[in-house]
Design an enzyme around this catalytic site. Sequence first.
Site, PDB file in Angstrom:
ATOM      1  N   ARG A 173       0.945  -1.264   0.023  1.00 16.22           N
ATOM      2  CA  ARG A 173       0.079  -0.050   0.039  1.00 16.22           C
ATOM      3  C   ARG A 173       0.977   1.232  -0.004  1.00 16.22           C
ATOM      4  O   ARG A 173       1.716   1.546   0.862  1.00 16.22           O
ATOM      5  CB  ARG A 173      -0.876  -0.054   1.213  1.00 16.22           C
ATOM      6  CG  ARG A 173      -1.957   0.880   1.270  1.00 16.22           C
ATOM      7  CD  ARG A 173      -2.832   0.342   2.448  1.00 16.22           C
ATOM      8  NE  ARG A 173      -2.352   0.883   3.766  1.00 16.22           N
ATOM      9  CZ  ARG A 173      -3.019   1.506   4.539  1.00 16.22           C
ATOM     10  NH1 ARG A 173      -4.322   1.475   4.698  1.00 16.22           N
ATOM     11  NH2 ARG A 173      -2.152   1.881   6.005  1.00 16.22           N
TER      12      ARG A 173
ATOM     13  N   THR B 213      -0.646   7.709  -1.005  1.00 17.74           N
ATOM     14  CA  THR B 213      -2.068   7.567  -1.566  1.00 17.74           C
ATOM     15  C   THR B 213      -2.897   6.372  -0.967  1.00 17.74           C
ATOM     16  O   THR B 213      -3.936   6.694  -1.184  1.00 17.74           O
ATOM     17  CB  THR B 213      -1.939   7.148  -3.261  1.00 17.74           C
ATOM     18  OG1 THR B 213      -1.262   5.792  -3.029  1.00 17.74           O
ATOM     19  CG2 THR B 213      -0.861   8.209  -3.900  1.00 17.74           C
TER      20      THR B 213
ATOM     21  N   ASP C 274       1.251  -2.000  12.247  1.00 12.29           N
ATOM     22  CA  ASP C 274       1.493  -2.575  10.982  1.00 12.29           C
ATOM     23  C   ASP C 274       1.855  -4.022  11.036  1.00 12.29           C
ATOM     24  O   ASP C 274       2.999  -4.416  11.789  1.00 12.29           O
ATOM     25  CB  ASP C 274       2.714  -1.604  10.377  1.00 12.29           C
ATOM     26  CG  ASP C 274       2.975  -2.155   8.951  1.00 12.29           C
ATOM     27  OD1 ASP C 274       3.316  -3.274   8.782  1.00 12.29           O
ATOM     28  OD2 ASP C 274       3.278  -1.390   8.221  1.00 12.29           O
TER      29      ASP C 274
ATOM     30  N   ASP D 284       5.241  -5.306   9.601  1.00  8.05           N
ATOM     31  CA  ASP D 284       6.465  -4.845  10.350  1.00  8.05           C
ATOM     32  C   ASP D 284       6.481  -5.724  11.670  1.00  8.05           C
ATOM     33  O   ASP D 284       7.636  -5.945  12.153  1.00  8.05           O
ATOM     34  CB  ASP D 284       6.200  -3.368  10.716  1.00  8.05           C
ATOM     35  CG  ASP D 284       6.791  -2.525   9.453  1.00  8.05           C
ATOM     36  OD1 ASP D 284       7.161  -2.923   8.414  1.00  8.05           O
ATOM     37  OD2 ASP D 284       6.571  -1.309   9.424  1.00  8.05           O
TER      38      ASP D 284
HETATM   39  C1  PRP Z   1      -0.874  -4.122   4.884  1.00  9.54           C
HETATM   40  C2  PRP Z   1      -1.767  -5.208   5.020  1.00  9.54           C
HETATM   41  C3  PRP Z   1      -2.694  -5.104   3.857  1.00  9.54           C
HETATM   42  C4  PRP Z   1      -2.998  -3.789   3.536  1.00  9.54           C
HETATM   43  C5  PRP Z   1      -4.163  -3.192   4.101  1.00  9.54           C
HETATM   44  O1  PRP Z   1       0.027  -4.458   3.891  1.00  9.54           O
HETATM   45  O2  PRP Z   1      -1.203  -6.389   5.194  1.00  9.54           O
HETATM   46  O3  PRP Z   1      -2.278  -5.810   2.656  1.00  9.54           O
HETATM   47  O4  PRP Z   1      -1.743  -3.195   4.226  1.00  9.54           O
HETATM   48  O5  PRP Z   1      -4.586  -2.081   3.831  1.00  9.54           O
HETATM   49  P1  PRP Z   1      -5.629  -1.672   2.806  1.00  9.54           P
HETATM   50  O6  PRP Z   1      -6.792  -2.478   2.913  1.00  9.54           O
HETATM   51  O7  PRP Z   1      -5.874   0.007   2.961  1.00  9.54           O
HETATM   52  O8  PRP Z   1      -5.018  -1.699   1.474  1.00  9.54           O
HETATM   53  P2  PRP Z   1       1.288  -3.471   3.477  1.00  9.54           P
HETATM   54  O9  PRP Z   1       0.746  -2.458   2.257  1.00  9.54           O
HETATM   55  O10 PRP Z   1       1.595  -2.546   4.705  1.00  9.54           O
HETATM   56  O11 PRP Z   1       2.317  -4.412   3.038  1.00  9.54           O
HETATM   57  P3  PRP Z   1       3.180  -5.576   3.837  1.00  9.54           P
HETATM   58  O12 PRP Z   1       2.228  -6.697   4.037  1.00  9.54           O
HETATM   59  O13 PRP Z   1       4.212  -5.862   2.682  1.00  9.54           O
HETATM   60  O14 PRP Z   1       3.920  -4.954   5.023  1.00  9.54           O
HETATM   61  N1  URA Z   2      -2.012  -2.093   7.477  1.00  8.69           N
HETATM   62  C1  URA Z   2      -1.633  -2.637   8.406  1.00  8.69           C
HETATM   63  O1  URA Z   2      -0.561  -3.504   8.530  1.00  8.69           O
HETATM   64  N2  URA Z   2      -2.250  -2.091   9.492  1.00  8.69           N
HETATM   65  C2  URA Z   2      -3.286  -1.286   9.329  1.00  8.69           C
HETATM   66  O2  URA Z   2      -3.868  -0.849  10.431  1.00  8.69           O
HETATM   67  C3  URA Z   2      -3.710  -0.856   8.107  1.00  8.69           C
HETATM   68  C4  URA Z   2      -2.994  -1.487   7.012  1.00  8.69           C
END
Ligand code: PRP
Ligand code: URA
Length: 209
Positions: free
Chosen positions: A104, A108, A200, A203
Amino acid sequence: MSRVYVFDHPLIQHKLTHIRDKNTGTKEFRELVEEVAMLMAYEITRDLPLEEVEIETPVAPAKAKVLAGKKLGLIPILRAGLGMVDGILRLIPAAKVGHIGLYRDPETLQPVEYYIKLPTDIDERELIVIDPMLATGGSAAAALAALKKRGARSLKLMCLIAAPEGIARVQEEHPDVDIYAAAVDERLNEKGYIVPGLGDAGDRLFGTK
Ligand code: PRP
Ligand code: URA
């Protein structure tokens, strides 16, 4: 309109509380996410069809039940979805696993696709898309659309924590996809994080920042 199922089993709720706690470290966080995923898989597979087979026990011939119907596929959204895969595979070890890489954009909040590798027969499988967090719903909606574009016909979405905004988006764009969550939280904050959420997920699973 798709349905939303919230798993309120006490073990799931107890473990989710520790997952949410900011004092829970990476090792424990990872273990708990895996355990909750396994418990959720138990619930989500409740309606799998069975068929009768004939076997012989050491005592007598018997008619007994085995799983029938479509084969399963797990589709974790990278990265954080990976944290749930092993827990689910403990219950359904024969499931094939496809991967969708999405992150994400922090400014944006739009999903950016960077990787996709799927089983060849996704059109014949019941697919469970896995991601711990359903926030704006952008990532889940994009993953579901990418799967449908490649032939997927039977899809479920499984997450640990869902925000109302994400549920609304998935229901709007994918009314055929039921959503399974361990909790539905209050809202998103100004940065698109789920409140109270767990922070997160990627993370915390992988110890990055
Ligand atoms: C996080 C989570 C989802 C997304 C949710 O991933 O694991 O995939 O955000 O957010 P949304 O519903 O607003 O799209 P992230 O983009 O942080 O990537 P990662 O899993 O690689 O940390
Ligand atoms: N992605 C995450 O990992 N946590 C949130 O709260 C939203 C998006």
